[in-house]
Write an enzyme that holds these catalytic residues in place. Structure first.
Site, PDB file in Angstrom:
ATOM      1  N   ASP A 130     -39.148  16.442  22.742  1.00 45.64           N
ATOM      2  CA  ASP A 130     -37.878  17.050  23.111  1.00 45.64           C
ATOM      3  C   ASP A 130     -38.133  18.499  23.502  1.00 45.64           C
ATOM      4  OD1 ASP A 130     -36.797  14.654  22.403  1.00 45.64           O
ATOM      5  OD2 ASP A 130     -35.595  15.411  20.735  1.00 45.64           O
TER       6      ASP A 130
ATOM      7  N   ASP B   5     -25.396   6.657  22.855  1.00 44.14           N
ATOM      8  CA  ASP B   5     -25.488   7.526  21.684  1.00 44.14           C
ATOM      9  C   ASP B   5     -24.190   7.432  20.898  1.00 44.14           C
ATOM     10  OD1 ASP B   5     -27.936   8.411  22.758  1.00 44.14           O
ATOM     11  OD2 ASP B   5     -26.898   9.906  23.974  1.00 44.14           O
TER      12      ASP B   5
END
Length: 243
Positions: free
Chosen positions: A10, A131
């Protein structure tokens, strides 16, 4: 049957980080050389890599482009990229640079036809991020929560030709609470699209339990903090997932 282990990189401000519950203010920095981290994962046996431009997820466009390009050059396997990819130009640009699969999240909710168009144009190349916070779809870098249930979101794309669904329980992400296996498997059983698990992986038990559900449609699992904190050995995880 085996599943794929995707180590995660990330990116925030060009650095390798992990967030807690998707909160940009709760970032732990694990390195400032993303391409070197990608090489380490490759040396441990990873053939797939999951990369997220966190800044891009909030901005709606690529922010950590140079870091992603460096990772592409250093990682010999398949790279899956997400974070702020919301236009045809962005999708085309990343595929032209060598990305294997593009993850689309917010745009999948706001512009489903765009996802369908991209899935037709890039067969096997589009992943839809589903998500969830408390069972509802979260968007815009997980900052907003919609009124769309996860299962409904998944069903919208069953006939669209997307490669996979990437399911993340935001409430567990980066917290090492363990993957929400029940919810992930339940989603896989309600759709014909393969599902990638994400969020909260804390060790080999998660990898083992998810691999038991390969026939239910679990394609793979993404892990980040457990690797960086030394709780999970990548080579061992890949071996377990391949059994």
């Amino acid at each position: 049957m085996s599943i794929i282990v995707f180590p995660a990189i990330d990116l925030k401000g060009g650095q390798v980080v992990r967030l807690a519950e998707g909160d940009m203010d709760r970032a732990t920095v694990y390195g400032d050389d993303p391409s070197a981290q990608a090489q380490l994962f490759a040396e441990a046996g990873a053939q797939h890599l999951h990369v997220v431009d966190l800044d891009g997820a909030f901005a709606g466009e690529a922010v950590n482009r140079s870091a992603v390009e460096a990772i592409i050059k250093s990682f010999p396997g398949y790279l899956q990229l997400g974070g702020g990819i919301r236009t045809r130009e962005a999708v085309e640009g990343w595929f032209n640079l060598g990305v294997a699969r593009v993850v689309i999240g917010t745009a999948a909710l706001t512009d489903p036809e765009f996802v369908r168009d991209m899935a037709r144009a890039y067969e096997g190349g589009i992943v839809v991020a589903v998500d969830a916070r408390d069972g509802m779809v979260a968007t815009h870098g997980w900052a907003d929560v919609s009124d769309v249930p996860v299962a409904d979101m998944a069903r919208r794309f069953e006939d669209a030709g997307v490669a996979s669904l990437l399911f993340t329980d935001v409430g567990r992400d980066g917290l090492l609470k363990g993957c929400n296996i029940d919810a992930t498997v339940a989603l896989a059983r309600t759709t014909d699209i393969p599902v990638i698990a994400s969020g909260g992986v804390k060790g080999l038990d998660d990898i083992h339990l998810l691999s038991l559900h390969a026939e239910d449609g679990i394609e793979g699992v993404i892990t980040g903090r457990a690797l960086y904190d030394g709780r999970l050995d990548l080579a061992t995880a890949i071996a377990m997932a391949s059994r």
